[in-house]
Design a protein around this motif. Structure first.
Motif, PDB file in Angstrom:
ATOM      1  N   ASN A 120       0.835  -1.197   0.000  1.00 32.27           N
ATOM      2  CA  ASN A 120       0.000   0.000   0.000  1.00 32.27           C
ATOM      3  C   ASN A 120       0.875   1.255   0.000  1.00 32.27           C
ATOM      4  O   ASN A 120       0.721   2.136  -0.844  1.00 32.27           O
ATOM      5  CB  ASN A 120      -0.921  -0.005   1.224  1.00 32.27           C
ATOM      6  CG  ASN A 120      -1.814   1.210   1.275  1.00 32.27           C
ATOM      7  OD1 ASN A 120      -2.414   1.611   0.293  1.00 32.27           O
ATOM      8  ND2 ASN A 120      -1.907   1.806   2.448  1.00 32.27           N
ATOM      9  N   THR A 121       1.814   1.312   0.917  1.00 29.41           N
ATOM     10  CA  THR A 121       2.659   2.497   1.055  1.00 29.41           C
ATOM     11  C   THR A 121       3.524   2.727  -0.173  1.00 29.41           C
ATOM     12  O   THR A 121       3.579   3.836  -0.707  1.00 29.41           O
ATOM     13  CB  THR A 121       3.552   2.367   2.312  1.00 29.41           C
ATOM     14  OG1 THR A 121       2.714   2.149   3.446  1.00 29.41           O
ATOM     15  CG2 THR A 121       4.380   3.609   2.522  1.00 29.41           C
ATOM     16  N   VAL A 122       4.204   1.690  -0.619  1.00 27.01           N
ATOM     17  CA  VAL A 122       5.131   1.828  -1.750  1.00 27.01           C
ATOM     18  C   VAL A 122       4.384   2.242  -3.018  1.00 27.01           C
ATOM     19  O   VAL A 122       4.826   3.153  -3.732  1.00 27.01           O
ATOM     20  CB  VAL A 122       5.921   0.518  -1.975  1.00 27.01           C
ATOM     21  CG1 VAL A 122       6.658   0.531  -3.296  1.00 27.01           C
ATOM     22  CG2 VAL A 122       6.892   0.284  -0.818  1.00 27.01           C
ATOM     23  N   LEU A 123       3.252   1.611  -3.285  1.00 36.03           N
ATOM     24  CA  LEU A 123       2.533   1.942  -4.515  1.00 36.03           C
ATOM     25  C   LEU A 123       1.886   3.329  -4.461  1.00 36.03           C
ATOM     26  O   LEU A 123       1.935   4.076  -5.440  1.00 36.03           O
ATOM     27  CB  LEU A 123       1.496   0.877  -4.841  1.00 36.03           C
ATOM     28  CG  LEU A 123       2.050  -0.486  -5.254  1.00 36.03           C
ATOM     29  CD1 LEU A 123       0.926  -1.473  -5.535  1.00 36.03           C
ATOM     30  CD2 LEU A 123       2.959  -0.366  -6.465  1.00 36.03           C
ATOM     31  N   VAL A 124       1.289   3.685  -3.325  1.00 33.87           N
ATOM     32  CA  VAL A 124       0.679   5.019  -3.217  1.00 33.87           C
ATOM     33  C   VAL A 124       1.758   6.094  -3.330  1.00 33.87           C
ATOM     34  O   VAL A 124       1.622   7.044  -4.113  1.00 33.87           O
ATOM     35  CB  VAL A 124      -0.115   5.169  -1.902  1.00 33.87           C
ATOM     36  CG1 VAL A 124      -0.483   6.629  -1.644  1.00 33.87           C
ATOM     37  CG2 VAL A 124      -1.376   4.325  -1.942  1.00 33.87           C
ATOM     38  N   LEU A 125       2.842   5.953  -2.572  1.00 28.38           N
ATOM     39  CA  LEU A 125       3.894   6.968  -2.636  1.00 28.38           C
ATOM     40  C   LEU A 125       4.603   6.964  -3.984  1.00 28.38           C
ATOM     41  O   LEU A 125       4.946   8.023  -4.516  1.00 28.38           O
ATOM     42  CB  LEU A 125       4.896   6.764  -1.499  1.00 28.38           C
ATOM     43  CG  LEU A 125       4.350   7.029  -0.092  1.00 28.38           C
ATOM     44  CD1 LEU A 125       5.410   6.726   0.951  1.00 28.38           C
ATOM     45  CD2 LEU A 125       3.831   8.450   0.049  1.00 28.38           C
ATOM     46  N   GLY A 126       4.810   5.784  -4.549  1.00 24.99           N
ATOM     47  CA  GLY A 126       5.447   5.700  -5.865  1.00 24.99           C
ATOM     48  C   GLY A 126       4.617   6.394  -6.931  1.00 24.99           C
ATOM     49  O   GLY A 126       5.140   7.154  -7.751  1.00 24.99           O
ATOM     50  N   LEU A 127       3.304   6.160  -6.920  1.00 22.41           N
ATOM     51  CA  LEU A 127       2.430   6.831  -7.880  1.00 22.41           C
ATOM     52  C   LEU A 127       2.320   8.326  -7.589  1.00 22.41           C
ATOM     53  O   LEU A 127       2.212   9.129  -8.516  1.00 22.41           O
ATOM     54  CB  LEU A 127       1.048   6.185  -7.897  1.00 22.41           C
ATOM     55  CG  LEU A 127       0.957   4.853  -8.629  1.00 22.41           C
ATOM     56  CD1 LEU A 127      -0.403   4.200  -8.402  1.00 22.41           C
ATOM     57  CD2 LEU A 127       1.219   5.037 -10.113  1.00 22.41           C
ATOM     58  N   ALA A 128       2.348   8.693  -6.313  1.00 24.18           N
ATOM     59  CA  ALA A 128       2.299  10.124  -5.963  1.00 24.18           C
ATOM     60  C   ALA A 128       3.516  10.854  -6.523  1.00 24.18           C
ATOM     61  O   ALA A 128       3.398  11.966  -7.044  1.00 24.18           O
ATOM     62  CB  ALA A 128       2.215  10.290  -4.456  1.00 24.18           C
ATOM     63  N   VAL A 129       4.674  10.229  -6.461  1.00 23.38           N
ATOM     64  CA  VAL A 129       5.894  10.828  -7.017  1.00 23.38           C
ATOM     65  C   VAL A 129       5.831  10.793  -8.542  1.00 23.38           C
ATOM     66  O   VAL A 129       6.097  11.792  -9.216  1.00 23.38           O
ATOM     67  CB  VAL A 129       7.160  10.104  -6.488  1.00 23.38           C
ATOM     68  CG1 VAL A 129       8.394  10.536  -7.243  1.00 23.38           C
ATOM     69  CG2 VAL A 129       7.326  10.362  -4.995  1.00 23.38           C
ATOM     70  N   ALA A 130       5.456   9.658  -9.105  1.00 21.98           N
ATOM     71  CA  ALA A 130       5.421   9.506 -10.563  1.00 21.98           C
ATOM     72  C   ALA A 130       4.426  10.465 -11.222  1.00 21.98           C
ATOM     73  O   ALA A 130       4.672  10.953 -12.320  1.00 21.98           O
ATOM     74  CB  ALA A 130       5.066   8.064 -10.936  1.00 21.98           C
ATOM     75  N   ARG A 131       3.323  10.737 -10.545  1.00 18.53           N
ATOM     76  CA  ARG A 131       2.310  11.627 -11.118  1.00 18.53           C
ATOM     77  C   ARG A 131       2.501  13.080 -10.714  1.00 18.53           C
ATOM     78  O   ARG A 131       1.688  13.935 -11.055  1.00 18.53           O
ATOM     79  CB  ARG A 131       0.919  11.131 -10.764  1.00 18.53           C
ATOM     80  CG  ARG A 131       0.701   9.740 -11.382  1.00 18.53           C
ATOM     81  CD  ARG A 131      -0.666   9.185 -11.329  1.00 18.53           C
ATOM     82  NE  ARG A 131      -1.730  10.009 -11.822  1.00 18.53           N
ATOM     83  CZ  ARG A 131      -2.129  10.068 -13.087  1.00 18.53           C
ATOM     84  NH1 ARG A 131      -1.501   9.374 -14.004  1.00 18.53           N
ATOM     85  NH2 ARG A 131      -3.160  10.812 -13.440  1.00 18.53           N
ATOM     86  N   GLY A 132       3.590  13.383  -9.983  1.00 17.60           N
ATOM     87  CA  GLY A 132       3.949  14.763  -9.670  1.00 17.60           C
ATOM     88  C   GLY A 132       3.253  15.383  -8.474  1.00 17.60           C
ATOM     89  O   GLY A 132       3.330  16.599  -8.279  1.00 17.60           O
ATOM     90  N   TYR A 133       2.612  14.575  -7.637  1.00 11.59           N
ATOM     91  CA  TYR A 133       1.969  15.124  -6.444  1.00 11.59           C
ATOM     92  C   TYR A 133       2.967  15.366  -5.317  1.00 11.59           C
ATOM     93  O   TYR A 133       2.746  16.229  -4.474  1.00 11.59           O
ATOM     94  CB  TYR A 133       0.859  14.188  -5.942  1.00 11.59           C
ATOM     95  CG  TYR A 133      -0.299  14.081  -6.895  1.00 11.59           C
ATOM     96  CD1 TYR A 133      -1.171  15.142  -7.090  1.00 11.59           C
ATOM     97  CD2 TYR A 133      -0.516  12.915  -7.618  1.00 11.59           C
ATOM     98  CE1 TYR A 133      -2.228  15.045  -7.972  1.00 11.59           C
ATOM     99  CE2 TYR A 133      -1.574  12.803  -8.502  1.00 11.59           C
ATOM    100  CZ  TYR A 133      -2.429  13.872  -8.674  1.00 11.59           C
ATOM    101  OH  TYR A 133      -3.475  13.769  -9.555  1.00 11.59           O
ATOM    102  N   LEU A 134       4.012  14.584  -5.281  1.00 10.08           N
ATOM    103  CA  LEU A 134       5.047  14.720  -4.245  1.00 10.08           C
ATOM    104  C   LEU A 134       6.423  14.710  -4.892  1.00 10.08           C
ATOM    105  O   LEU A 134       6.663  13.924  -5.818  1.00 10.08           O
ATOM    106  CB  LEU A 134       4.992  13.547  -3.255  1.00 10.08           C
ATOM    107  CG  LEU A 134       3.797  13.409  -2.328  1.00 10.08           C
ATOM    108  CD1 LEU A 134       3.904  12.115  -1.532  1.00 10.08           C
ATOM    109  CD2 LEU A 134       3.720  14.594  -1.378  1.00 10.08           C
TER     110      LEU A 134
END
Length: 185
Positions: A120-134
């Protein structure tokens, strides 16, 4: 899908909804960069462990949709970030549990709980970085919280899975003291 698995999926979906709707249960506000600690993923992990990948994915879908509908930040208003990672929680938990249960069921549940939460953590944070939110650096302060959440998920998964298997094997029974005809009801 058996009737038992459909019932388990329904119960876990209901628990997921309750955790998501009741303030402070599924998303616990904490003063960190993440904003909330979560226990919302526990039913999804448990679904994968005790009922297989389909139930785990379904419970994850309910979790993701609930997260998307209740989102207050742009990060979780994106369905790719809010829903897609949650589908993999139950799948990973099931795969890990299925692969390790031959060694020891409790160890398999602990590892499945830990890795399900980490998924959960890795995928949410990974997508947040990949999509430019973080920005990538924003992920570092969240890591200690993620580890604690994963440890808690591991402990709860082994306890709840053990309870499920005890009940499933009907090891706990009430003694019959009178024949059914003599009972007052």
């Amino acid at each position: 899908m058996t009737t038992e698995r459909i019932v388990i999926a329904g119960v876990l979906a209901a628990i997921t909804i309750i955790l998501g709707v009741v303030p402070g249960l599924g998303f616990i506000p904490i003063p960190t960069m993440a904003g909330n600690a979560t226990t919302e993923h526990i039913p999804t992990i448990l679904g994968g462990v005790v009922a297989g990948p389909v139930v785990g994915i379904f419970s994850g879908l309910v979790f993701g949709i609930l997260s998307f509908l209740r989102a207050t930040t742009p990060l979780f208003k994106d369905p790719i970030v809010a829903i897609v990672p949650r589908l993999f929680i139950g799948l990973v938990s099931w795969a890990v549990f299925a692969g390790l249960k031959g060694l020891n069921r409790d160890v398999a549940a602990v590892v499945a709980g830990f890795l399900g939460s980490a998924t959960n953590t890795v995928l949410v944070l990974g997508l947040a970085v990949a999509r430019g939110y973080l920005p990538p650096v924003a992920v570092l302060p969240i890591i200690p919280q993620a580890v604690v959440e994963s440890v808690i998920a591991a402990i709860l998964t082994v306890i709840l899975a053990r309870i499920f298997y005890i009940l499933e094997s009907r090891l706990v029974r009430a003694p019959d003291t009178k024949p059914r005809e003599e009972l007052p009801y």
